[in-house]
Scaffold this motif. Structure first.
Motif, PDB file in Angstrom:
ATOM      1  N   GLU A   8      92.160  90.529  75.534  1.00 23.01           N
ATOM      2  CA  GLU A   8      90.789  91.041  75.521  1.00 23.01           C
ATOM      3  C   GLU A   8      90.532  91.923  76.740  1.00 23.01           C
ATOM      4  O   GLU A   8      89.822  92.930  76.659  1.00 23.01           O
ATOM      5  CB  GLU A   8      89.801  89.878  75.481  1.00 23.01           C
ATOM      6  CG  GLU A   8      89.672  89.218  74.123  1.00 23.01           C
ATOM      7  CD  GLU A   8      89.231  90.193  73.038  1.00 23.01           C
ATOM      8  OE1 GLU A   8      88.347  91.040  73.316  1.00 23.01           O
ATOM      9  OE2 GLU A   8      89.781  90.133  71.930  1.00 23.01           O
ATOM     10  N   GLU A   9      91.101  91.536  77.882  1.00 23.44           N
ATOM     11  CA  GLU A   9      90.914  92.318  79.098  1.00 23.44           C
ATOM     12  C   GLU A   9      91.461  93.731  78.932  1.00 23.44           C
ATOM     13  O   GLU A   9      90.826  94.718  79.325  1.00 23.44           O
ATOM     14  CB  GLU A   9      91.599  91.620  80.272  1.00 23.44           C
ATOM     15  CG  GLU A   9      91.412  92.307  81.608  1.00 23.44           C
ATOM     16  CD  GLU A   9      92.057  91.550  82.757  1.00 23.44           C
ATOM     17  OE1 GLU A   9      91.829  91.941  83.915  1.00 23.44           O
ATOM     18  OE2 GLU A   9      92.798  90.567  82.495  1.00 23.44           O
ATOM     19  N   PHE A  10      92.644  93.834  78.317  1.00 20.48           N
ATOM     20  CA  PHE A  10      93.253  95.146  78.129  1.00 20.48           C
ATOM     21  C   PHE A  10      92.488  95.953  77.085  1.00 20.48           C
ATOM     22  O   PHE A  10      92.292  97.162  77.245  1.00 20.48           O
ATOM     23  CB  PHE A  10      94.712  94.978  77.723  1.00 20.48           C
ATOM     24  CG  PHE A  10      95.479  96.269  77.641  1.00 20.48           C
ATOM     25  CD1 PHE A  10      95.493  97.154  78.705  1.00 20.48           C
ATOM     26  CD2 PHE A  10      96.193  96.602  76.502  1.00 20.48           C
ATOM     27  CE1 PHE A  10      96.208  98.352  78.639  1.00 20.48           C
ATOM     28  CE2 PHE A  10      96.906  97.788  76.425  1.00 20.48           C
ATOM     29  CZ  PHE A  10      96.905  98.661  77.495  1.00 20.48           C
ATOM     30  N   LEU A  11      92.033  95.293  76.011  1.00 19.87           N
ATOM     31  CA  LEU A  11      91.254  95.988  74.986  1.00 19.87           C
ATOM     32  C   LEU A  11      89.968  96.555  75.582  1.00 19.87           C
ATOM     33  O   LEU A  11      89.582  97.689  75.302  1.00 19.87           O
ATOM     34  CB  LEU A  11      90.928  95.040  73.829  1.00 19.87           C
ATOM     35  CG  LEU A  11      92.063  94.738  72.858  1.00 19.87           C
ATOM     36  CD1 LEU A  11      91.610  93.691  71.837  1.00 19.87           C
ATOM     37  CD2 LEU A  11      92.515  96.004  72.134  1.00 19.87           C
ATOM     38  N   THR A  12      89.292  95.759  76.412  1.00 17.54           N
ATOM     39  CA  THR A  12      88.063  96.225  77.058  1.00 17.54           C
ATOM     40  C   THR A  12      88.346  97.430  77.942  1.00 17.54           C
ATOM     41  O   THR A  12      87.593  98.419  77.954  1.00 17.54           O
ATOM     42  CB  THR A  12      87.447  95.095  77.894  1.00 17.54           C
ATOM     43  OG1 THR A  12      87.108  93.998  77.032  1.00 17.54           O
ATOM     44  CG2 THR A  12      86.191  95.565  78.614  1.00 17.54           C
ATOM     45  N   ALA A  49      97.018  91.384  88.938  1.00 18.57           N
ATOM     46  CA  ALA A  49      97.821  91.579  87.721  1.00 18.57           C
ATOM     47  C   ALA A  49      96.919  91.523  86.494  1.00 18.57           C
ATOM     48  O   ALA A  49      95.902  90.829  86.487  1.00 18.57           O
ATOM     49  CB  ALA A  49      98.908  90.510  87.637  1.00 18.57           C
ATOM     50  N   VAL A  50      97.295  92.256  85.457  1.00 19.71           N
ATOM     51  CA  VAL A  50      96.523  92.286  84.213  1.00 19.71           C
ATOM     52  C   VAL A  50      97.449  91.944  83.052  1.00 19.71           C
ATOM     53  O   VAL A  50      98.488  92.586  82.871  1.00 19.71           O
ATOM     54  CB  VAL A  50      95.897  93.681  83.981  1.00 19.71           C
ATOM     55  CG1 VAL A  50      95.185  93.729  82.629  1.00 19.71           C
ATOM     56  CG2 VAL A  50      94.927  94.028  85.106  1.00 19.71           C
ATOM     57  N   THR A  51      97.089  90.921  82.290  1.00 22.37           N
ATOM     58  CA  THR A  51      97.862  90.578  81.097  1.00 22.37           C
ATOM     59  C   THR A  51      97.564  91.599  80.009  1.00 22.37           C
ATOM     60  O   THR A  51      96.409  91.753  79.596  1.00 22.37           O
ATOM     61  CB  THR A  51      97.511  89.168  80.597  1.00 22.37           C
ATOM     62  OG1 THR A  51      97.862  88.212  81.604  1.00 22.37           O
ATOM     63  CG2 THR A  51      98.286  88.841  79.321  1.00 22.37           C
ATOM     64  N   LEU A  52      98.590  92.312  79.557  1.00 24.95           N
ATOM     65  CA  LEU A  52      98.421  93.334  78.531  1.00 24.95           C
ATOM     66  C   LEU A  52      98.458  92.741  77.128  1.00 24.95           C
ATOM     67  O   LEU A  52      97.654  93.104  76.269  1.00 24.95           O
ATOM     68  CB  LEU A  52      99.503  94.404  78.676  1.00 24.95           C
ATOM     69  CG  LEU A  52      99.614  95.089  80.043  1.00 24.95           C
ATOM     70  CD1 LEU A  52     100.781  96.063  80.039  1.00 24.95           C
ATOM     71  CD2 LEU A  52      98.311  95.796  80.388  1.00 24.95           C
ATOM     72  N   ALA A  53      99.397  91.845  76.908  1.00 19.16           N
ATOM     73  CA  ALA A  53      99.563  91.278  75.575  1.00 19.16           C
ATOM     74  C   ALA A  53     100.336  89.969  75.677  1.00 19.16           C
ATOM     75  O   ALA A  53     101.017  89.708  76.674  1.00 19.16           O
ATOM     76  CB  ALA A  53     100.302  92.257  74.656  1.00 19.16           C
ATOM     77  N   THR A  54     100.226  89.151  74.633  1.00 21.08           N
ATOM     78  CA  THR A  54     100.912  87.854  74.599  1.00 21.08           C
ATOM     79  C   THR A  54     101.494  87.610  73.214  1.00 21.08           C
ATOM     80  O   THR A  54     101.107  88.251  72.227  1.00 21.08           O
ATOM     81  CB  THR A  54      99.941  86.697  74.938  1.00 21.08           C
ATOM     82  OG1 THR A  54      98.870  86.689  73.975  1.00 21.08           O
ATOM     83  CG2 THR A  54      99.363  86.845  76.330  1.00 21.08           C
ATOM     84  N   VAL A  55     102.415  86.664  73.150  1.00 19.13           N
ATOM     85  CA  VAL A  55     102.950  86.216  71.868  1.00 19.13           C
ATOM     86  C   VAL A  55     103.357  84.757  72.011  1.00 19.13           C
ATOM     87  O   VAL A  55     103.758  84.307  73.089  1.00 19.13           O
ATOM     88  CB  VAL A  55     104.173  87.076  71.423  1.00 19.13           C
ATOM     89  CG1 VAL A  55     105.366  86.854  72.332  1.00 19.13           C
ATOM     90  CG2 VAL A  55     104.540  86.785  69.970  1.00 19.13           C
ATOM     91  N   GLY A  63      88.743 103.778  68.904  1.00 10.61           N
ATOM     92  CA  GLY A  63      89.109 103.980  70.263  1.00 10.61           C
ATOM     93  C   GLY A  63      90.042 102.929  70.804  1.00 10.61           C
ATOM     94  O   GLY A  63      90.452 102.990  71.949  1.00 10.61           O
ATOM     95  N   GLU A  64      90.368 101.911  70.009  1.00 10.96           N
ATOM     96  CA  GLU A  64      91.261 100.857  70.474  1.00 10.96           C
ATOM     97  C   GLU A  64      92.713 101.265  70.273  1.00 10.96           C
ATOM     98  O   GLU A  64      93.033 102.013  69.352  1.00 10.96           O
ATOM     99  CB  GLU A  64      90.993  99.556  69.723  1.00 10.96           C
ATOM    100  CG  GLU A  64      89.602  98.990  69.978  1.00 10.96           C
ATOM    101  CD  GLU A  64      89.386  97.696  69.222  1.00 10.96           C
ATOM    102  OE1 GLU A  64      90.352  97.226  68.585  1.00 10.96           O
ATOM    103  OE2 GLU A  64      88.272  97.161  69.253  1.00 10.96           O
ATOM    104  N   PRO A  65      93.610 100.795  71.121  1.00 10.84           N
ATOM    105  CA  PRO A  65      95.036 101.080  70.904  1.00 10.84           C
ATOM    106  C   PRO A  65      95.526 100.412  69.628  1.00 10.84           C
ATOM    107  O   PRO A  65      94.960  99.414  69.183  1.00 10.84           O
ATOM    108  CB  PRO A  65      95.697 100.478  72.143  1.00 10.84           C
ATOM    109  CG  PRO A  65      94.752  99.426  72.593  1.00 10.84           C
ATOM    110  CD  PRO A  65      93.386  99.936  72.281  1.00 10.84           C
ATOM    111  N   GLY A  66      96.559 100.963  69.030  1.00 10.11           N
ATOM    112  CA  GLY A  66      97.130 100.359  67.841  1.00 10.11           C
ATOM    113  C   GLY A  66      97.870  99.081  68.203  1.00 10.11           C
ATOM    114  O   GLY A  66      98.007  98.735  69.375  1.00 10.11           O
ATOM    115  N   PRO A  67      98.358  98.356  67.211  1.00  9.63           N
ATOM    116  CA  PRO A  67      99.069  97.107  67.495  1.00  9.63           C
ATOM    117  C   PRO A  67     100.350  97.359  68.268  1.00  9.63           C
ATOM    118  O   PRO A  67     101.024  98.366  68.055  1.00  9.63           O
ATOM    119  CB  PRO A  67      99.378  96.548  66.096  1.00  9.63           C
ATOM    120  CG  PRO A  67      99.381  97.755  65.206  1.00  9.63           C
ATOM    121  CD  PRO A  67      98.342  98.679  65.778  1.00  9.63           C
ATOM    122  N   LEU A  68     100.636  96.488  69.200  1.00  7.79           N
ATOM    123  CA  LEU A  68     101.903  96.586  69.922  1.00  7.79           C
ATOM    124  C   LEU A  68     102.994  96.211  68.947  1.00  7.79           C
ATOM    125  O   LEU A  68     102.977  95.128  68.373  1.00  7.79           O
ATOM    126  CB  LEU A  68     101.891  95.644  71.116  1.00  7.79           C
ATOM    127  CG  LEU A  68     103.068  95.750  72.072  1.00  7.79           C
ATOM    128  CD1 LEU A  68     103.145  97.147  72.666  1.00  7.79           C
ATOM    129  CD2 LEU A  68     102.929  94.742  73.190  1.00  7.79           C
TER     130      LEU A  68
END
Length: 213
Positions: A173-177, A143-149, A1-6
């Motif tokens: 983790e917030e976006f995954l949850t 605001a919600v952080t979706l991903a980082t690098v 159920g988790e999104p695939g890798p960005l």
């Protein structure tokens, strides 16, 4: 159920070879010339891909000697492959009344660091040895952080004046949850709908059987 890798985020950073800049700064003949020495960094993120659903996003930069987080303006529309983030130049941000064309938003994020004194030069070198942190953020309240690098840019010290990087972003983790919760709710709704349909079909079958008798 988790999104695939960005998939990727592609960015470009330039600021002149730091070794050359430091040599120029060291060659300054007086205190006034030293005080005016600075290096300008340009950061441009060309785009990201792989979002599981369209999002209205902005970018945030930190690390790399950046004193406070630098944020872009939000993009104009939601997308699963956002691009075209723009930044208000630092000079224009300091003077909100500035209305000339040069102060308008641009795709390059520019920031300067002084490098006149030995201490400032060492600070610049230390900064470049610190990874640039890039965050892809949903433009919302809050605001919600979706991903980082995290991008290593040490090559700017001696090897090159421009670095182009394509890197994989890590989901927050917030976006995954959030995505897990959404997926579980969808599955529960589908199961409930299937159970209702099965119950309705069974009732229909019983009615037909009774009429036939």
């Amino acid at each position: 159920g988790e999104p695939g890798p960005l998939d990727t985020i592609t960015s470009s950073v330039c600021g002149g070879k730091l070794a050359d800049v430091m040599a120029d700064a060291s060659a300054a003949n007086n205190a006034e010339a030293q005080a005016s020495q600075e290096i300008v960094f340009h950061i441009e993120v060309l785009g990201a891909s792989g979002l599981p659903k369209p999002e209205l996003t902005l970018l945030q930069f930190s690390g790399f000697g950046i004193q406070s987080t630098l944020s872009s303006l939000p993009v104009e529309s939601e997308s699963t492959e956002p691009c075209g983030w723009k930044f208000v130049p630092q000079e224009a941000a300091k003077d909100a009344s500035q209305e000339d064309a040069d102060g308008g938003p641009e795709t390059l994020c520019r920031f300067t660091q002084p490098c006149g004194s030995p201490e400032e030069k060492q600070t610049v070198l230390d900064s470049v040895c610190t990874p640039l942190q890039v965050a892809l953020v949903r433009s919302s309240e809050p605001a919600v952080t979706l991903a980082t690098v995290s991008l290593e840019l040490k090559e700017l010290i001696h090897d090159t004046s421009n670095i182009e990087v394509t890197a994989e972003l890590d989901w927050s983790e917030e976006f995954l949850t959030e995505m897990r919760t959404t997926f579980e709710e969808q599955v529960a709704a589908e199961l409930a709908a299937a159970e209702e349909a099965a119950a309705a079909a069974a009732e229909g079958g019983e009615g037909e059987g009774g009429n036939g008798g």
